[in-house]
Write a protein that holds these residues in place. Structure first.
Motif, PDB file in Angstrom:
ATOM      1  N   UNK A   1      -1.498 -33.388 -13.863  1.00 12.07           N
ATOM      2  CA  UNK A   1      -2.119 -33.968 -15.050  1.00 12.07           C
ATOM      3  C   UNK A   1      -2.316 -32.932 -16.146  1.00 12.07           C
ATOM      4  N   UNK A   2      -2.657 -33.422 -17.321  1.00  8.64           N
ATOM      5  CA  UNK A   2      -2.915 -32.578 -18.480  1.00  8.64           C
ATOM      6  C   UNK A   2      -4.408 -32.606 -18.795  1.00  8.64           C
ATOM      7  N   UNK A   3      -4.979 -31.434 -19.073  1.00 10.34           N
ATOM      8  CA  UNK A   3      -6.375 -31.334 -19.463  1.00 10.34           C
ATOM      9  C   UNK A   3      -6.548 -31.782 -20.916  1.00 10.34           C
ATOM     10  N   UNK A   4      -7.812 -31.942 -21.322  1.00  8.06           N
ATOM     11  CA  UNK A   4      -8.100 -32.414 -22.669  1.00  8.06           C
ATOM     12  C   UNK A   4      -7.570 -31.507 -23.764  1.00  8.06           C
ATOM     13  N   UNK A   5      -7.428 -30.197 -23.454  1.00  2.51           N
ATOM     14  CA  UNK A   5      -6.918 -29.267 -24.466  1.00  2.51           C
ATOM     15  C   UNK A   5      -5.398 -29.207 -24.501  1.00  2.51           C
ATOM     16  N   UNK A   6      -4.742 -30.075 -23.693  1.00  3.85           N
ATOM     17  CA  UNK A   6      -3.289 -30.123 -23.684  1.00  3.85           C
ATOM     18  C   UNK A   6      -2.625 -29.252 -22.635  1.00  3.85           C
ATOM     19  N   UNK A   7      -3.388 -28.419 -21.947  1.00  9.01           N
ATOM     20  CA  UNK A   7      -2.823 -27.549 -20.925  1.00  9.01           C
ATOM     21  C   UNK A   7      -2.709 -28.295 -19.593  1.00  9.01           C
ATOM     22  N   UNK A   8      -1.820 -27.802 -18.741  1.00 13.36           N
ATOM     23  CA  UNK A   8      -1.640 -28.408 -17.426  1.00 13.36           C
ATOM     24  C   UNK A   8      -2.752 -27.969 -16.478  1.00 13.36           C
TER      25      UNK A   8
ATOM     26  N   UNK B   1      16.111 -48.787 -16.264  1.00 14.70           N
ATOM     27  CA  UNK B   1      15.020 -49.743 -16.166  1.00 14.70           C
ATOM     28  C   UNK B   1      13.685 -49.153 -15.776  1.00 14.70           C
ATOM     29  N   UNK B   2      13.623 -47.846 -15.567  1.00 16.15           N
ATOM     30  CA  UNK B   2      12.365 -47.213 -15.168  1.00 16.15           C
ATOM     31  C   UNK B   2      11.358 -47.274 -16.316  1.00 16.15           C
ATOM     32  N   UNK B   3      10.119 -47.583 -15.963  1.00 15.12           N
ATOM     33  CA  UNK B   3       9.022 -47.711 -16.927  1.00 15.12           C
ATOM     34  C   UNK B   3       8.135 -46.477 -16.822  1.00 15.12           C
ATOM     35  N   UNK B   4       7.978 -45.752 -17.914  1.00 17.30           N
ATOM     36  CA  UNK B   4       7.168 -44.538 -17.903  1.00 17.30           C
ATOM     37  C   UNK B   4       6.057 -44.654 -18.944  1.00 17.30           C
ATOM     38  N   UNK B   5       4.902 -44.089 -18.617  1.00 24.81           N
ATOM     39  CA  UNK B   5       3.768 -44.147 -19.527  1.00 24.81           C
ATOM     40  C   UNK B   5       2.769 -43.059 -19.151  1.00 24.81           C
ATOM     41  N   UNK B   6       1.806 -42.840 -20.016  1.00 29.73           N
ATOM     42  CA  UNK B   6       0.712 -41.902 -19.745  1.00 29.73           C
ATOM     43  C   UNK B   6      -0.572 -42.692 -19.542  1.00 29.73           C
ATOM     44  N   UNK B   7      -1.361 -42.283 -18.551  1.00 30.83           N
ATOM     45  CA  UNK B   7      -2.649 -42.908 -18.269  1.00 30.83           C
ATOM     46  C   UNK B   7      -3.763 -41.922 -18.590  1.00 30.83           C
ATOM     47  N   UNK B   8      -4.748 -42.379 -19.352  1.00 31.41           N
ATOM     48  CA  UNK B   8      -5.872 -41.512 -19.611  1.00 31.41           C
ATOM     49  C   UNK B   8      -6.336 -41.536 -21.064  1.00 31.41           C
ATOM     50  N   UNK B   9      -7.375 -40.761 -21.363  1.00 31.12           N
ATOM     51  CA  UNK B   9      -8.037 -39.840 -20.424  1.00 31.12           C
ATOM     52  C   UNK B   9      -8.843 -40.591 -19.359  1.00 31.12           C
ATOM     53  N   UNK B  10      -8.717 -40.124 -18.110  1.00 30.38           N
ATOM     54  CA  UNK B  10      -9.403 -40.722 -16.972  1.00 30.38           C
ATOM     55  C   UNK B  10     -10.370 -39.700 -16.402  1.00 30.38           C
ATOM     56  N   UNK B  11     -11.645 -40.098 -16.310  1.00 33.27           N
ATOM     57  CA  UNK B  11     -12.668 -39.200 -15.786  1.00 33.27           C
ATOM     58  C   UNK B  11     -12.317 -38.857 -14.338  1.00 33.27           C
TER      59      UNK B  11
ATOM     60  N   UNK C   1      -6.735 -37.827  -8.435  1.00 31.28           N
ATOM     61  CA  UNK C   1      -5.724 -38.272  -7.466  1.00 31.28           C
ATOM     62  C   UNK C   1      -4.383 -37.570  -7.592  1.00 31.28           C
ATOM     63  N   UNK C   2      -4.329 -36.445  -8.290  1.00 27.22           N
ATOM     64  CA  UNK C   2      -3.042 -35.779  -8.556  1.00 27.22           C
ATOM     65  C   UNK C   2      -2.225 -35.499  -7.301  1.00 27.22           C
TER      66      UNK C   2
ATOM     67  N   UNK D   1      -5.158 -36.576 -18.364  1.00 24.79           N
ATOM     68  CA  UNK D   1      -4.040 -37.442 -18.718  1.00 24.79           C
ATOM     69  C   UNK D   1      -3.000 -37.339 -17.605  1.00 24.79           C
ATOM     70  N   UNK D   2      -2.572 -38.503 -17.083  1.00 31.25           N
ATOM     71  CA  UNK D   2      -1.625 -38.522 -15.978  1.00 31.25           C
ATOM     72  C   UNK D   2      -0.319 -39.183 -16.414  1.00 31.25           C
ATOM     73  N   UNK D   3       0.816 -38.493 -16.257  1.00 33.71           N
ATOM     74  CA  UNK D   3       2.093 -39.169 -16.474  1.00 33.71           C
ATOM     75  C   UNK D   3       2.412 -40.061 -15.279  1.00 33.71           C
ATOM     76  N   UNK D   4       3.016 -41.202 -15.536  1.00 31.43           N
ATOM     77  CA  UNK D   4       3.341 -42.134 -14.453  1.00 31.43           C
ATOM     78  C   UNK D   4       4.692 -42.774 -14.736  1.00 31.43           C
ATOM     79  N   UNK D   5       5.427 -43.047 -13.661  1.00 31.45           N
ATOM     80  CA  UNK D   5       6.751 -43.644 -13.803  1.00 31.45           C
ATOM     81  C   UNK D   5       6.980 -44.624 -12.667  1.00 31.45           C
ATOM     82  N   UNK D   6       7.372 -45.854 -13.009  1.00 32.10           N
ATOM     83  CA  UNK D   6       7.619 -46.892 -12.007  1.00 32.10           C
ATOM     84  C   UNK D   6       9.082 -47.322 -12.063  1.00 32.10           C
ATOM     85  N   UNK D   7       9.765 -47.412 -10.915  1.00 33.65           N
ATOM     86  CA  UNK D   7      11.137 -47.919 -10.917  1.00 33.65           C
ATOM     87  C   UNK D   7      11.159 -49.403 -11.262  1.00 33.65           C
TER      88      UNK D   7
END
Length: 320
Positions: free
Chosen positions: A259-266, A223-233, A251-252, A173-179
């Protein structure tokens, strides 16, 4: 050197010798008897050797065509068409401008900033399988494009962190933020430019339609747009690949996010640093010359940009 009709295999100092004795990247030159190759002869060479080029790209991952008289975006667009690969529309986050035909600018981020290793559009299930770069203006200093065989990273990481590699195959899971607006000092376009709208609901709709799995979209006061992407192989295999290579599609480092692993850990910091070290040990830096055309198999090869002094102008095309 092996002759290929209108092409010869050559050498550059930066090439790596692989375990099977082959060279990475494969370097292709005009025939030694042709002192003044024309653009037409280059296009003919591509078409004459199309099957060999496809096979060699699949085998080696990278082809550098050097010594041909390509000068402009128009010349490069002709070469892109000559390869015969279908266009893949660019949907990535980087700032780019379509110049002519199928030709875009390379990432327009400031030249004094590095662009870290990544597969193009690694966040998408439908990513381009081939990238083609062209050097229109070679930098006076720096500005190399570094390339690395991605499955080499996975092989070495499996030896050190086997359990982590298994988790990466399940996705991150990848956090992402766009101005809101474009920032010339940023690698990424603002969401208004990227999605061609100033309406937040429309931007969210286009984000979902892009094919990236997203959740938790939020909006900041600025106005910044933030979201989470994933799960991405983050380790990918290709159907039909006889060698069953596992490409490191994480691509971290390029996104400068953890990114966050499937178990919630970084993603463990130690493993993160190990992957960067391995990439630097395995990579090859291409020192650009005007007219160079570099073709990459985006399924198995990552690329990066080293900082440079201006001017430097690379163009790019994306293929299915």
């Amino acid at each position: 050197m092996k002759e290929l009709g209108f092409l010869e295999q050559g050498r550059i100092a930066q090439q790596k010798i692989l375990e099977d004795g082959s060279l990475f990247p494969t370097v292709l030159l005009p025939p030694s008897a042709d002192e003044n190759p024309s653009i037409g002869s280059f296009l003919n060479a591509i078409q004459h050797n199309s099957e060999w080029i496809d096979n060699e790209l699949n085998r080696s991952g990278a082809l550098l065509f050097r010594g041909f008289p390509l000068k402009s975006a128009s010349d490069f667009n002709g070469a892109v068409e000559a390869f015969g690969w279908e266009e893949h529309l660019y949907l990535g986050l980087a700032s780019r401008t379509r110049i002519e035909g199928r030709v875009y600018t390379a990432n327009e981020a400031p030249l004094d900033q590095p662009i870290k290793f990544h597969h193009e559009m690694a966040m998408f299930d439908d990513f381009p399988t081939k990238l083609i770069f062209f050097c229109e203006i070679a930098p006076p200093e720096g500005g190399q494009t570094a390339i690395v065989l991605s499955h080499k990273i996975t092989q070495r990481m499996e030896q050190i962190y086997p359990e982590l590699v298994k988790k990466l195959e399940e996705g991150l899971i990848y956090p992402c933020s766009l101005p809101q607006e474009d920032d010339p000092q940023s690698f990424f376009r603002g969401w208004q430019s990227r999605y061609e709208t100033n309406n937040r609901q429309e931007a969210e709709r286009k984000l979902i339609m892009s094919g990236v799995p997203v959740s938790k979209t939020t909006w900041a006061d600025d106005g910044r747009m933030s979201f989470e992407m994933g799960p991405i192989v983050s380790i990918r295999t290709v159907d039909g690949d006889a060698d069953k290579r596992k490409a490191w599609f994480n691509p971290s480092p390029a996104l400068e996010i953890t990114p966050t692993l499937g178990d919630g850990s970084l993603f463990p910091e130690e493993a993160f640093e190990s992957s960067i070290q391995i990439i630097e040990e395995e990579c090859v830096e291409i020192n650009w010359e005007v007219g160079d055309v570099l073709v990459l198999d985006n399924r198995f090869v990552q690329h990066a940009r080293r900082p440079s002094t201006p001017p430097r102008r690379l163009l790019a095309a994306f293929c299915k």
